[in-house]
Design an enzyme around this catalytic site. Structure first.
Site, PDB file in Angstrom:
ATOM      1  CD  GLU A 269       8.022   1.314  14.992  1.00  0.00           C
ATOM      2  OE1 GLU A 269       7.654   0.289  15.551  1.00  0.00           O
ATOM      3  OE2 GLU A 269       9.116   1.853  15.246  1.00  0.00           O
ATOM      4  CG  HIS A 291       8.041 -12.135 -13.552  1.00  0.00           C
ATOM      5  ND1 HIS A 291       7.800 -12.476 -14.855  1.00  0.00           N
ATOM      6  CD2 HIS A 291       9.237 -11.473 -13.544  1.00  0.00           C
ATOM      7  CE1 HIS A 291       8.820 -12.075 -15.608  1.00  0.00           C
ATOM      8  NE2 HIS A 291       9.703 -11.454 -14.829  1.00  0.00           N
ATOM      9  CE  LYS A 408       8.629  -1.948  22.135  1.00  0.00           C
ATOM     10  NZ  LYS A 408       9.885  -1.225  22.263  1.00  0.00           N
TER      11      LYS A 408
HETATM   12  O1  PA5 Z   1      11.979   2.511  16.166  1.00  0.00           O
HETATM   13  C1  PA5 Z   1      11.684   2.106  17.268  1.00  0.00           C
HETATM   14  O2  PA5 Z   1      11.761   2.814  18.277  1.00  0.00           O
HETATM   15  C2  PA5 Z   1      11.252   0.673  17.479  1.00  0.00           C
HETATM   16  O3  PA5 Z   1      11.100  -0.001  16.285  1.00  0.00           O
HETATM   17  C3  PA5 Z   1      12.279  -0.035  18.329  1.00  0.00           C
HETATM   18  O4  PA5 Z   1      13.510  -0.042  17.674  1.00  0.00           O
HETATM   19  C4  PA5 Z   1      11.842  -1.465  18.654  1.00  0.00           C
HETATM   20  O5  PA5 Z   1      10.561  -1.463  19.228  1.00  0.00           O
HETATM   21  C5  PA5 Z   1      12.820  -2.104  19.619  1.00  0.00           C
HETATM   22  O6  PA5 Z   1      12.933  -1.318  20.768  1.00  0.00           O
HETATM   23  P1  PA5 Z   1      14.176  -1.401  21.726  1.00  0.00           P
HETATM   24  O7  PA5 Z   1      15.396  -0.985  20.969  1.00  0.00           O
HETATM   25  O8  PA5 Z   1      13.847  -0.472  22.836  1.00  0.00           O
HETATM   26  O9  PA5 Z   1      14.256  -2.829  22.171  1.00  0.00           O
END
Ligand code: PA5
Length: 422
Positions: A269, A291, A408
């Site tokens: 990410e 393995h 989202k």
């Molecule tokens: O790193 C990030 O920003 C994402 O992986 C969020 O943690 C994830 O989408 C969850 O988002 P939120 O904490 O707003 O529910």
């Protein structure tokens, strides 16, 4: 302070020409300045988490749950759950209160989890920085209605803890309306960089872990960050200069398997923001994946580089079962008699490292004295800072995730019944 991690970069460094290293190190100096300036301006709050002041409040609140509940049910996803889950898997937890996680909106998993717990003796920690994540809210709404039926209305305020950013987001609004206690996530701590904030610390305190030790490990890396800057720089270099688009996180300890998932999320990410900036992270576990994936690693395409995690001491309370006993079962194996089991695993790690090198794969090694809270805190901080370093070298923003946000928004629209163009 003792060293929570030791880094070995010799083999990796040898893969680059002097000219390449010179270029990389020049760029690294620029990035160092960028990070220093942004930190001073208060933009990189996650780097200051080792020195946060609110620990005693978190402890008091966690103690309330430990005193009264059998279970803490954490509802969150991605950066809001993976770090704490990884720490709980890695470390020995000593609390009578079990910590369980709900992440996916999967009715079967939800049902199985609910069957395992007594709601009357359960507290809920809903974690969402944006306060609007569909998976988290859907699960929370279901669990909330069930909890409402299980306990008197006035008890709800003691059973629901909201961890979110203090903005006008849906979850924060719910917390205000129902007077649920709120554990704030600072604005400058992005989701996947938040394990050392209330996001990770609160569940870990309920699980009985020593979060001060975790933060001390992180502080050590902050104060001795040379190797972390080097790691971030070489991670960028192996991709861009050595043309290795895949990076393998390879601990020789299955207790670090979920840390591998946390790492993959952080790397994917944070660093994938264009065709040229996305190194693909992979996880392998030693010795099991010898393995499985190792055949691919050794004789498959040379498109990967490796971070091996070695462990100096595997502590175990089962002293008597630690060494392989004398056995009359088969004479050919008599050389195994009295060899401590950890030496078998360590030998496998060494051989894998040597084989990877022999097959011309770039490798570096991080050694942990043991899988401890202190070393884990150091690993969290190390990879977070390294992701920031690599991100700035790629000249991208390592802290946003526009493509994820797009998904989202579209899912919300689809569920609202809006017509989507595809
Ligand atoms: O790193 C990030 O920003 C994402 O992986 C969020 O943690 C994830 O989408 C969850 O988002 P939120 O904490 O707003 O529910």
């Amino acid at each position: 302070m003792s060293q929570p991690l030791t880094f070995e970069f010799t083999h990796l460094l040898n893969q680059f020409s002097d000219v390449q290293l010179h270029t990389l190190f020049k760029k690294r100096e620029v990035v160092k300045q960028t990070i220093k300036q942004k930190r001073q301006a208060g933009d990189l709050g996650f780097l200051d988490l080792p020195y946060q002041k609110n620990i005693s409040d978190l402890k008091k609140n966690a103690q309330k749950i430990k005193n009264s509940c059998e279970t803490l049910l954490v509802i969150g996803i991605g950066g809001s759950s993976l770090g704490a889950k990884a720490a709980i898997e890695a470390l020995e937890t000593r609390s009578k209160t079990q910590v369980l996680f709900l992440e996916n909106p999967n009715p079967v998993t939800l049902e199985r989890t609910l069957q395992k717990i007594n709601l009357k003796k359960t507290a809920i920690n809903v974690i969402s920085k944006s306060g609007a994540t569909l998976e988290t809210l859907s699960l929370f709404f279901i669990v909330f209605e069930k909890l409402r039926k299980a306990v008197p209305e006035k008890q709800l305020k003691e059973k629901i803890w909201i961890t979110t950013e203090l903005t006008k987001n849906p979850l924060y609004k719910i917390a205000q309306e129902y007077s649920f206690p709120v554990l704030p996530i600072p604005h400058t701590v992005p989701g996947r960089y938040s394990v050392l904030s209330s996001v990770g610390l609160f569940p870990l305190l309920v699980a009985g872990l020593d979060v001060e030790e975790l933060l001390a490990g992180a502080a050590f890396i902050d104060q001795n960050s040379r190797d972390t800057y080097l790691y971030g720089t070489l991670a960028y270099g192996t991709h861009q200069l050595l043309k290795k688009p895949l990076t393998v996180f390879f601990p020789y300890d299955e207790r670090l398997s979920l840390l591998g998932d946390w790492f993959c999320q952080l790397w994917a990410e944070s660093l994938a923001k264009s065709e040229s900036s996305g190194p693909t992270p992979l996880k392998a576990i030693g010795a099991m994946d010898q393995h499985s994936l190792l055949q691919l690693f050794l004789q498959g395409p040379r498109d990967k580089w490796y971070t091996l995690l070695a462990i100096d001491t595997y502590e175990s309370s089962l002293e008597s079962s630690l060494a392989i006993p004398q056995t009359k079962l088969l004479k050919e194996f008599s050389y195994l008699a009295n060899i401590p089991l950890e030496k078998v695993l360590q030998a496998e790690q060494k051989i894998t490292e040597k084989s990877l090198i022999q097959f011309e794969n770039p490798v570096c090694r991080i050694t942990l004295p043991s899988v401890s809270t202190y070393s884990l805190g150091a690993l969290f901080y190390h990879f977070e800072l390294a992701a920031a370093v690599a991100g700035y070298l790629y000249e991208i923003n390592p802290f946003d995730q526009p493509a994820v946000e797009q998904g989202k928004i579209l899912t919300h629209k689809l569920l609202k019944g809006e017509n989507l163009d595809f």
